[in-house]
Enzyme design. Structure first.
Site, PDB file in Angstrom:
ATOM      1  N   CYS A  39       0.818  -1.206   0.000  1.00 28.70           N
ATOM      2  CA  CYS A  39       0.000   0.000   0.000  1.00 28.70           C
ATOM      3  C   CYS A  39       0.855   1.260   0.000  1.00 28.70           C
ATOM      4  CB  CYS A  39      -0.868   0.034   1.249  1.00 28.70           C
ATOM      5  SG  CYS A  39      -1.851  -1.431   1.459  1.00 28.70           S
ATOM      6  N   ASN A  72      -1.204   1.785   5.815  1.00 27.14           N
ATOM      7  CA  ASN A  72      -0.268   0.837   5.213  1.00 27.14           C
ATOM      8  C   ASN A  72       0.189  -0.090   6.331  1.00 27.14           C
ATOM      9  OD1 ASN A  72       1.731  -0.480   3.789  1.00 27.14           O
ATOM     10  ND2 ASN A  72       3.159   1.242   3.788  1.00 27.14           N
ATOM     11  N   GLU A  87       8.241 -13.988 -12.052  1.00 28.75           N
ATOM     12  CA  GLU A  87       7.485 -12.803 -11.627  1.00 28.75           C
ATOM     13  C   GLU A  87       7.028 -11.959 -12.812  1.00 28.75           C
ATOM     14  OE1 GLU A  87       9.553 -10.115  -8.993  1.00 28.75           O
ATOM     15  OE2 GLU A  87      11.444 -10.445  -9.991  1.00 28.75           O
ATOM     16  N   LYS A 131      13.186 -14.045 -12.053  1.00 28.91           N
ATOM     17  CA  LYS A 131      12.755 -12.978 -12.970  1.00 28.91           C
ATOM     18  C   LYS A 131      11.678 -13.496 -13.921  1.00 28.91           C
ATOM     19  CE  LYS A 131      13.824  -9.971 -11.512  1.00 28.91           C
ATOM     20  NZ  LYS A 131      14.562 -10.094 -10.308  1.00 28.91           N
TER      21      LYS A 131
HETATM   22  O1  M6R Z   1      13.547  -4.394  -1.256  1.00 30.46           O
HETATM   23  P1  M6R Z   1      14.119  -5.760  -1.025  1.00 30.46           P
HETATM   24  O2  M6R Z   1      15.406  -5.967  -1.739  1.00 30.46           O
HETATM   25  O3  M6R Z   1      14.227  -6.088   0.436  1.00 30.46           O
HETATM   26  O4  M6R Z   1      13.041  -6.729  -1.643  1.00 30.46           O
HETATM   27  C1  M6R Z   1      13.158  -8.108  -1.513  1.00 30.46           C
HETATM   28  C2  M6R Z   1      12.204  -8.809  -2.450  1.00 30.46           C
HETATM   29  O5  M6R Z   1      10.873  -8.501  -2.120  1.00 30.46           O
HETATM   30  C3  M6R Z   1      12.467  -8.432  -3.907  1.00 30.46           C
HETATM   31  O6  M6R Z   1      13.771  -8.674  -4.289  1.00 30.46           O
HETATM   32  C4  M6R Z   1      11.501  -9.198  -4.823  1.00 30.46           C
HETATM   33  O7  M6R Z   1      11.832 -10.549  -4.818  1.00 30.46           O
HETATM   34  C5  M6R Z   1      11.559  -8.613  -6.228  1.00 30.46           C
HETATM   35  N1  M6R Z   1      10.248  -8.564  -6.789  1.00 30.46           N
HETATM   36  C6  M6R Z   1      12.444  -9.382  -7.123  1.00 30.46           C
HETATM   37  O8  M6R Z   1      12.466  -8.897  -8.415  1.00 30.46           O
END
Ligand code: M6R
Length: 596
Positions: A2, A98, A481, A478
């Site tokens: 959010c 949030n 997602e 990658k």
């Molecule tokens: O902001 P962060 O690096 O802590 O985020 C960790 C994961 O949520 C983030 O890397 C997520 O896996 C991405 N969508 C990957 O592309």
């Protein structure tokens, strides 16, 4: 997750809030809403879907006033719908939120027994009605907030407006980010700095267990004990230009392509002195070294594990922050815990870091977002300096994280007595990476052709060995997602222990094969797949008959996290684009995962 924005000032609030929401869109969301204090009281408008839809509604029926709040929702309690979209209204108040209120059910049952009615399935409405019930008793906003926060369990950042105080915004923070900025005419608050930057580069960050009351040009800060506190503004180094697409169709493609420049910035002034500006004392611990992270940041840490082990025989444990935070462990002042996070707000990573810190371990954060919670919580912080990463799928943060971790590995190797010539040779190799990346990206056309051939497949294996294995893991993440294809990664030696049974002509494999001793072994694994009619896309500098080939430059295998990752990122991008997916905001995902 959010996004929240609040505005009080001399301008018409709706366009300011919409612009703020647009800047938060990258976080990922499924509905949006706005509430404005008008001459006739608070008016709200909500939509399921995108901010553009909210804007259309506001154009049809403008809502005018100079104080308001707005929200993009990533559903946690109740499905995405107008009914569950924020802001929520009750009596003279409206709220956006949030985070997650963990004890919402008990509170809601009690409120229903007391005669209160609900219009949504959300935890947020529970917090609002609880606040209103406390306000009915105390007739004081401050007292109601202080009692409310004693009752709530969970993590939250709220913004609240009130018809009785038409220019006031109240912001409450515990566990989720909240920042507020001010210039001569405007006060703007948000969950993310990005929403403030068109107004001011001076921002007040709230710590957990603090709230503010703002309006008529003033902001007063308080703690949850009710004391008035001071807050010194921080000059923010990001600028708005970095948050634009720069001629690319998607932020994702821009961020992939700008990796050489980003890496140059991440490494600037840090290679020769091995991060001495940030880490002034010896960092080699007597005890364990543990990396904690999620998603792509976790995958970057896996590369570090392989690299430092090769470099100096040191063993590093890499843990998912979501697991680490709940496991028993034997950390002490002799341990080093490195937390990695692009956003600096990932809830699991933040909690895991705090757990490590509380156990006495020395903590270092590698973070991109300026002054984020993780950056502020760690004993020492290394900023990536790569500018804002907007696309939900992380790309340039991955290569920056690996580069900074490689420097940490060199620093530890050096402190442990590695020969200066060896360290210098690695420094030189790392300095050359941005140039190698640029050369590759200028000649990466074949990846799009391969994506055109394969983008309709439903399943993919990714395989690698040695340092190629963590690179392949990130490639598979990658693809999942962005393209929503099923993609699974294995160390290629594992294929014959089970996964190979899935191979047929419709189940292709991407083999990440940098040079080195293990490549021949990986090639044997590729042959085993091909013998079972599996199609193979080989990412390598050396061809193998019968494979589709993504030709890579001849580089040291240990640089493959910076170079071999590029075609894997591009392949996922092209496949997602061909499938017509929302490349920058893939379904169900959020950029900053601020809930557990
Ligand atoms: O902001 P962060 O690096 O802590 O985020 C960790 C994961 O949520 C983030 O890397 C997520 O896996 C991405 N969508 C990957 O592309």
């Amino acid at each position: 997750m959010c996004g929240i924005v609040g505005y009080s000032g001399k301008k018409n609030a709706a366009p300011v809030l919409l612009e703020g929401l647009r800047r938060l869109e990258y976080r990922g969301y499924d509905s949006a809403g706005i509430a404005i204090n008008t001459k006739k009281g608070i008016r709200s408008v909500k939509v399921k879907g995108k901010v553009a839809g909210l804007e259309e509604k506001l154009l049809e029926k403008p809502v005018v006033g100079s104080c308001g709040i707005a929200h993009t929702r990533w559903a946690t309690h109740g499905k995405p719908s107008v009914r569950n979209a924020h802001p929520f209204r009750y009596n003279s108040f409206a709220i956006v939120h949030n985070g997650i209120i963990e004890n919402w059910k008990t509170l809601k049952d009690d409120l229903i027994k007391a005669g209160y009615n609900f219009t949504s399935d959300t935890d947020t409405e529970v917090a609002l009605i609880c606040f209103c019930a406390l306000f009915e008793k105390t007739q004081s906003i401050g007292k109601a907030i202080l009692q409310l926060v004693k009752m709530l369990k969970g993590a939250y950042a709220f913004l609240i407006i009130d018809e009785q105080n038409p220019s006031t915004i109240i912001g409450v923070k515990n566990g989720n980010p909240l920042v507020v900025g001010k210039n001569a005419d405007d006060i703007i608050a948000a969950s993310d700095l990005t929403a403030l930057l068109s107004f001011t580069n001076r921002a007040f960050f709230l710590e957990d267990r603090q709230f503010f009351v703002a309006g008529d040009g003033n902001i007063d800060f308080y703690n949850f004990e009710g004391g008035k506190i001071s807050n010194t503004p921080v000059d923010v180094k990001w600028n708005q230009e970095e948050a634009k697409k720069g001629g690319y169709k998607h932020y994702l493609l821009k961020e992939i392509m700008e990796q050489p420049a980003a890496l140059t910035r991440a490494l600037a002034g840090r290679v020769d002195n091995l991060l001495f500006d940030e880490l002034k004392n010896r960092i080699t611990p007597k005890g364990r070294i543990i990396c904690i992270a999620c998603g792509t940041s976790y995958n970057a840490a896996l590369c570090f594990k392989y690299f430092i082990n090769m470099l100096s025989g040191v063993s590093v444990t890499v843990e998912f922050a979501s697991e680490f935070r709940y496991q028993p462990h034997d950390l002490s002042a002799d341990s080093l815990v490195i937390a990695l996070s692009q956003s600096g707000e990932t809830s699991d990573t933040k909690e895991a870091l705090l757990r490590a810190k509380n156990s006495g371990a020395h903590t270092i954060a590698i973070v991109n977002s300026w002054e984020s919670s993780i950056a502020r919580a760690a004993d020492e912080t290394i900023y990536m300096n790569i500018g804002q990463e907007i696309s939900v799928a992380s790309t340039k943060a991955y290569t920056a994280e690996v580069a900074l971790l490689y420097l940490v590995a060199l620093r530890i190797a050096s402190e442990r007595g590695a020969a200066a010539e060896k360290i210098d040779a690695w420094k030189q190799k790392i300095k050359e990476v941005p140039k190698i990346q640029s050369n590759y990206l200028e000649n990466s056309g074949s990846v799009e052709d391969i994506a055109k051939k394969y983008y309709k497949k439903k399943n993919f294996f990714y395989i690698g060995r040695g340092i190629g294995y963590p690179v392949a893991i990130e490639g598979a993440l990658k693809l999942k997602e962005l393209s929503y294809m099923h993609a699974e990664c294995y160390a290629s030696g594992e294929m014959k222990h089970g996964p190979i049974s899935l191979i047929d002509s419709e189940f292709p494999t991407i083999a990440v094969a940098p040079p080195g001793g293990l490549r021949d072994k990986l090639f044997s694994n590729v042959s085993e797949i091909k013998s079972r009619m599996g199609q193979v896309i080989l990412v390598s500098d050396s061809m193998l008959a019968g494979c589709d080939f993504i030709k890579m430059p001849k580089i040291d295998a240990w640089l493959s996290p910076f170079v071999y990752i590029l075609p894997l990122q591009l392949f996922s991008y092209y496949a997602a684009n061909l499938l017509g997916n929302d490349v920058d905001q893939p379904r169900n995902l959020a950029k900053s995962v601020t809930v557990e």
